[in-house]
Design a protein around this motif. Structure first.
Motif, PDB file in Angstrom:
ATOM      1  N   GLN A  15      97.017  -7.251   6.029  1.00 47.18           N
ATOM      2  CA  GLN A  15      95.022  -7.748   6.557  1.00 47.18           C
ATOM      3  C   GLN A  15      95.051  -9.229   5.844  1.00 47.18           C
ATOM      4  O   GLN A  15      95.211  -9.512   5.074  1.00 47.18           O
ATOM      5  CB  GLN A  15      93.934  -6.964   6.227  1.00 47.18           C
ATOM      6  N   ILE A  16      94.481 -10.192   6.903  1.00 48.94           N
ATOM      7  CA  ILE A  16      94.785 -11.585   6.623  1.00 48.94           C
ATOM      8  C   ILE A  16      93.445 -12.413   7.243  1.00 48.94           C
ATOM      9  O   ILE A  16      93.056 -11.456   8.751  1.00 48.94           O
ATOM     10  CB  ILE A  16      95.850 -12.159   7.099  1.00 48.94           C
ATOM     11  N   ARG A  17      92.316 -13.332   6.654  1.00 53.27           N
ATOM     12  CA  ARG A  17      91.258 -13.881   7.192  1.00 53.27           C
ATOM     13  C   ARG A  17      91.626 -14.470   7.615  1.00 53.27           C
ATOM     14  O   ARG A  17      91.698 -15.617   6.704  1.00 53.27           O
ATOM     15  CB  ARG A  17      89.987 -13.537   6.366  1.00 53.27           C
ATOM     16  N   PHE A  18      91.576 -15.491   9.068  1.00 55.24           N
ATOM     17  CA  PHE A  18      92.047 -17.567   9.190  1.00 55.24           C
ATOM     18  C   PHE A  18      90.835 -17.874   9.003  1.00 55.24           C
ATOM     19  O   PHE A  18      89.518 -17.048   8.364  1.00 55.24           O
ATOM     20  CB  PHE A  18      92.138 -16.728  10.630  1.00 55.24           C
ATOM     21  N   GLY A  19      91.121 -19.155   9.112  1.00 58.95           N
ATOM     22  CA  GLY A  19      89.983 -20.188   8.626  1.00 58.95           C
ATOM     23  C   GLY A  19      88.050 -19.794  10.158  1.00 58.95           C
ATOM     24  O   GLY A  19      87.586 -20.246   9.522  1.00 58.95           O
ATOM     25  N   THR A  20      89.218 -18.948  11.173  1.00 58.01           N
ATOM     26  CA  THR A  20      88.131 -18.929  11.836  1.00 58.01           C
ATOM     27  C   THR A  20      86.587 -17.647  11.499  1.00 58.01           C
ATOM     28  O   THR A  20      86.157 -17.684  12.457  1.00 58.01           O
ATOM     29  CB  THR A  20      88.501 -18.964  13.905  1.00 58.01           C
ATOM     30  N   GLY A  21      87.601 -17.511  10.891  1.00 62.26           N
ATOM     31  CA  GLY A  21      87.009 -15.394  10.687  1.00 62.26           C
ATOM     32  C   GLY A  21      87.213 -14.987  11.618  1.00 62.26           C
ATOM     33  O   GLY A  21      86.848 -13.504  10.940  1.00 62.26           O
ATOM     34  N   GLN A  22      88.154 -14.966  12.189  1.00 69.26           N
ATOM     35  CA  GLN A  22      88.983 -13.757  12.159  1.00 69.26           C
ATOM     36  C   GLN A  22      89.375 -13.074  11.448  1.00 69.26           C
ATOM     37  O   GLN A  22      90.426 -13.741  10.256  1.00 69.26           O
ATOM     38  CB  GLN A  22      89.841 -14.158  13.780  1.00 69.26           C
ATOM     39  N   LEU A  23      89.659 -11.588  11.477  1.00 66.93           N
ATOM     40  CA  LEU A  23      90.111 -10.710  10.505  1.00 66.93           C
ATOM     41  C   LEU A  23      91.671  -9.897  11.189  1.00 66.93           C
ATOM     42  O   LEU A  23      90.701  -9.547  12.905  1.00 66.93           O
ATOM     43  CB  LEU A  23      89.290  -9.749   9.703  1.00 66.93           C
ATOM     44  N   LEU A  24      92.363 -10.473  10.861  1.00 66.28           N
ATOM     45  CA  LEU A  24      93.576  -9.610  12.048  1.00 66.28           C
ATOM     46  C   LEU A  24      94.915  -9.202  10.726  1.00 66.28           C
ATOM     47  O   LEU A  24      95.036  -9.109   9.399  1.00 66.28           O
ATOM     48  CB  LEU A  24      94.846 -11.024  12.178  1.00 66.28           C
ATOM     49  N   ASP A  25      94.961  -7.415  11.380  1.00 67.66           N
ATOM     50  CA  ASP A  25      95.269  -6.639  10.960  1.00 67.66           C
ATOM     51  C   ASP A  25      96.983  -6.638  10.711  1.00 67.66           C
ATOM     52  O   ASP A  25      97.496  -6.666  12.033  1.00 67.66           O
ATOM     53  CB  ASP A  25      94.872  -5.129  10.731  1.00 67.66           C
TER      54      ASP A  25
END
Length: 368
Positions: A15-25
């Motif tokens: 899992q990673i959180r982008f600078g946009t705030g989106q959390l991606l699995d």
């Protein structure tokens, strides 16, 4: 068997959180390798090096004996920041053998490249806005740190530009100047490389400013060395520059949209690539889910937009043009697939090749 027709793919495995705030699995298992068949422009899975954490960007040495990747993390081995890892490539099977790793000394490392001499490797840390260099040992492993630069600055976007975000590292054709697009500062920082020890210092023209809110992401040099092209993530544009060989300076020639006229949907840019002969330039649109295609004027360096091609997937994070300029593979992050295309060297147009193949959260694709 040989590695000649192999393609390596880096994936998000966590899992990673982008600078946009989106959390991606992340759905990937590590670094995938596929065998590419030029006759059918198709891909077949050849193996996976499992357990490589968030290998979101890859590069090779010039002889294709070693592979280097970033480990895009905010915390890695119990310390602040991410990492970078080195692997030996089996010349018969393409299997990867781990050599060693090093800390990136910054969060979310997102880009990795070797300098022209092959003696140093440089990594851009996106979230913390820095870049770092390491020596490469004779056995391909990562040696001592040779450079580290922390950027400082902001721009007008209240979410994406409240601090520096170094997004890539690129070298000019001489291997003398280092370009670091910083999305958070709306600048391309310019450094001079000391090839004797890998250290860097600000160049005579220490930075190039872009339009406020543009968000410079990646830069590619024209193979003949006279021009450079910058893709801007936040306002979906491509900027052409003339290149000053003596100072490393960049002079803007033009800026064009990467989107079709009238498109109003949400989108952002990612990768930029140029064909080996320098005739055509490509940039990826995430959201519009396409590749923008431009013809390059060999004399002036200026661009002419000639169309768009769907990537047959969602959020084309990365793509690469083959070294013979006849093929392109797009990595669609959110639809978990790779899509091969044939590239017409005369027109620059793309036509789908073999069927899309599955790869979990593909972030970076590299032809051997």
């Amino acid at each position: 068997m040989s590695i000649e027709n192999l393609v390596y793919v880096g994936t998000y495995s966590e899992q990673i959180r982008f600078g946009t705030g989106q959390l991606l699995d992340g759905k990937g298992k590590g670094i995938y390798r596929f065998r590419f068949d030029p006759a059918t422009a198709s891909l077949t899975l050849a193996g996976i090096t499992e357990g490589v954490r968030n290998a979101s960007y890859l590069c090779f040495d010039a002889k294709r004996e070693f592979l280097y990747c970033v480990n895009e993390m905010k915390e890695w081995k119990g310390q602040f920041g991410g990492g970078l890892s080195a692997y030996r490539i089996d010349q018969e099977t393409g299997e990867l053998t781990f050599l060693n790793d090093k800390p990136s000394m910054g969060t979310d490392p997102c880009h990795i490249i070797l300098d022209k001499t092959g003696k140093f490797v440089f990594v851009a840390n996106f979230a913390s806005g820095s870049f770092i260099g390491y020596n490469i040992e004779a056995d391909g492993s990562l040696g001592d740190e040779c450079a580290f630069v922390q950027h400082a600055g902001t721009s007008i976007d209240p979410v994406r530009q409240i601090g520096p975000h170094a997004h890539a590292v690129e070298f000019d054709g001489q291997g003398r100047f280092v370009y670091v697009p910083d999305l958070g500062m709306d600048k391309v920082m310019v450094y001079e490389l000391d090839t004797s020890n890998g250290s860097v210092k600000p160049a005579q023209q220490p930075f190039v400013s872009v339009k406020p809110g543009a968000g410079p992401r990646q830069l590619v040099m024209h193979p003949k060395g006279r021009f450079a092209y910058l893709i801007n993530e936040l306002n979906s544009t491509m900027t052409a520059y003339a290149y000053d060989k003596a100072t490393g300076g960049l002079i803007e020639l033009q800026t064009l949209s990467t989107l079709p006229e009238g498109y109003t949907g949400k989108t952002s840019c990612a990768e930029v690539q140029i064909t080996p002969d320098g005739k055509f330039l490509y940039g990826s649109n995430r959201g519009h889910n396409s590749l923008a295609i431009y013809a390059v004027d060999a004399e002036t360096g200026r661009l002419t937009a000639i169309g768009h091609e769907s990537t047959r997937g969602e959020i084309p994070r990365n793509f690469e043009v083959s070294s013979n300029g006849q093929f392109l593979i797009a990595a669609n992050q959110d639809s978990d697939n790779l899509v091969p295309f044939r590239l017409d060297p005369a027109t620059g147009k793309l036509t789908p090749g073999g069927e899309p193949v599955e790869a979990g959260t593909p972030i970076c694709v590299r032809f051997v």
